[in-house]
Design an enzyme around this catalytic site. Structure first.
Site, mmCIF file in Angstrom:
data_model
loop_
_atom_site.group_PDB
_atom_site.id
_atom_site.type_symbol
_atom_site.label_atom_id
_atom_site.label_comp_id
_atom_site.label_asym_id
_atom_site.label_seq_id
_atom_site.Cartn_x
_atom_site.Cartn_y
_atom_site.Cartn_z
ATOM 1 N N SER A 250 69.963 2.402 61.495
ATOM 2 C CA SER A 250 69.064 1.729 62.439
ATOM 3 C C SER A 250 69.787 0.998 63.571
ATOM 4 C CB SER A 250 68.129 0.762 61.691
ATOM 5 O OG SER A 250 67.332 1.489 60.772
ATOM 6 N N GLY B 174 71.359 7.744 64.387
ATOM 7 C CA GLY B 174 70.352 8.783 64.227
ATOM 8 C C GLY B 174 69.275 8.641 65.287
ATOM 9 N N GLY B 175 68.154 8.026 64.913
ATOM 10 C CA GLY B 175 66.975 7.941 65.769
ATOM 11 C C GLY B 175 67.238 7.571 67.225
ATOM 12 N N GLU C 276 71.138 12.056 53.383
ATOM 13 C CA GLU C 276 70.025 13.028 53.342
ATOM 14 C C GLU C 276 70.480 14.327 52.680
ATOM 15 O OE1 GLU C 276 69.039 12.794 57.500
ATOM 16 O OE2 GLU C 276 68.353 10.743 57.202
ATOM 17 N N GLU D 6 76.969 3.911 55.504
ATOM 18 C CA GLU D 6 75.550 4.003 55.831
ATOM 19 C C GLU D 6 74.718 3.604 54.616
ATOM 20 O OE1 GLU D 6 74.864 6.752 59.390
ATOM 21 O OE2 GLU D 6 74.698 7.973 57.600
ATOM 22 N N ASN E 120 73.893 11.577 65.470
ATOM 23 C CA ASN E 120 73.468 12.543 64.459
ATOM 24 C C ASN E 120 72.022 12.911 64.794
ATOM 25 O OD1 ASN E 120 72.704 13.989 62.229
ATOM 26 N ND2 ASN E 120 72.665 12.232 60.839
ATOM 27 N N TRP E 121 71.854 14.097 65.327
ATOM 28 C CA TRP E 121 70.507 14.506 65.761
ATOM 29 C C TRP E 121 69.642 15.038 64.617
ATOM 30 C CZ3 TRP E 121 71.247 17.381 71.136
ATOM 31 C CH2 TRP E 121 71.423 16.404 72.128
ATOM 32 N N LYS E 122 70.204 15.112 63.435
ATOM 33 C CA LYS E 122 69.449 15.631 62.283
ATOM 34 C C LYS E 122 68.710 16.920 62.673
ATOM 35 C CE LYS E 122 68.929 10.852 60.958
ATOM 36 N NZ LYS E 122 68.589 10.004 59.860
ATOM 37 N N HIS F 7 76.318 13.092 54.190
ATOM 38 C CA HIS F 7 75.218 12.239 54.652
ATOM 39 C C HIS F 7 74.232 12.037 53.499
ATOM 40 C CE1 HIS F 7 71.741 10.812 56.895
ATOM 41 N NE2 HIS F 7 72.572 10.517 57.878
ATOM 42 N N GLY G 192 67.127 5.075 59.241
ATOM 43 C CA GLY G 192 65.807 5.470 59.726
ATOM 44 C C GLY G 192 64.685 4.519 59.361
HETATM 45 C C1 PEP Z 1 71.933 8.532 60.351
HETATM 46 O O1 PEP Z 1 71.142 9.446 60.137
HETATM 47 O O2 PEP Z 1 73.136 8.705 60.154
HETATM 48 C C2 PEP Z 1 71.409 7.255 60.835
HETATM 49 C C3 PEP Z 1 72.197 6.224 60.855
HETATM 50 O O3 PEP Z 1 70.073 7.234 61.224
HETATM 51 P P1 PEP Z 1 69.318 6.026 61.967
HETATM 52 O O4 PEP Z 1 70.196 5.560 63.104
HETATM 53 O O5 PEP Z 1 68.049 6.642 62.462
HETATM 54 O O6 PEP Z 1 69.097 4.953 60.975
#
Ligand code: PEP
Length: 244
Positions: free
Chosen positions: A204, A225-226, A91, A159, A3-5, A89, A165
């Protein structure tokens, strides 16, 4: 699934793929996907043809077309050969006020267009601390999946909001407990078809912790994500059991 957000321009996405594709060459025993921003979808759709990487989108609206300024419909995503859409999600729930009802409409609209849905659920830290985790997950699942029949097009992503994040990963026990709860809920809804629904963990995930997460019961994959923004890190996550 990456997930590149709201990261990466078209050029940056192209550079990522140039580095990433050689790193995951020949890996065909698992699904790899990337969900970039909408503006990158067209170029990535072309670049991912003839690769083992699936294209995902991070959101979709629930109408097919119309006067909905700023929105993108499932039909438009299908037209770009998008295969997966992330819906719900945290966010989107937090910053764009998406309710369970809106998420439910989006899931159904995507499935109508034969898009696969990665349906995200998870509790906040306050909800966990006040012992509401399972109640929250139950509500999110029941409301989000109301009237949804197509288990084959569904992927769940657990999640925990406090792990996204933040660098804080849920413990192995917390993940197993939540995933087993989700599996049981899915069985109530889809009976024997629930077994084919993959349940991803997200929060994470890194090359360092992926192996211990993937070996847990009922963990069928991860949403990243990150760490997915870096081609080397993401390739290590993909190859978690091959290159240790
Ligand atoms: C996400 O945005 O779905 C996510 C899991 O982010 P991160 O890996 O950065 O925690």
């Amino acid at each position: 699934m990456a997930n590149w957000k709201m990261y990466k321009t078209i050029k940056e996405a192209k550079n990522f793929l140039q580095d990433f594709i050689p790193l995951i060459q020949g890996i065909n025993d698992r699904e790899i996907g990337i969900a970039p921003t909408f503006v990158c979808l067209e170029s990535m759709s072309k670049e991912l043809k003839n690769t083992n990487i699936k294209l995902g989108a991070q959101n979709a609206f629930y109408e097919t077309k119309g006067a909905y300024t700023g929105e993108i419909s499932p039909v438009m995503l299908k037209d770009l050969d998008v295969e997966y859409v992330i819906i719900g999600h945290s966010e989107r729930r937090k910053y764009f006020h998406e309710t369970d009802e809106i998420i439910n409409r989006k899931i159904k609209a995507c499935m109508n267009e034969k898009l696969k849905v990665i349906f995200c659920i998870g509790e906040t830290i306050e909800e966990r601390q006040s012992n509401k985790t399972f109640n929250v997950l139950k509500n999110q699942i029941e409301k989000g999946l109301e009237g949804v029949k197509d288990a084959d097009s569904l992927v769940l992503a657990y999640e925990p909001v406090w792990a996204i994040g933040t660098g804080v990963v849920a413990s192995e026990e917390q993940i197993e407990e939540a995933h087993s709860f989700i599996r049981n809920k899915l069985e109530e809804i889809f009976s024997e078809k629930a077994d084919s629904v993959r349940i991803l963990y997200g929060g994470s995930v890194t090359p360092e912790n992926i192996y211990s997460i993937m070996k847990l019961n009922n963990v069928d994959g991860v949403l990243v994500g990150g760490a997915s923004l870096d081609p080397v890190k993401f390739s290590k996550i993909v190859k978690y059991d091959i290159e240790r």
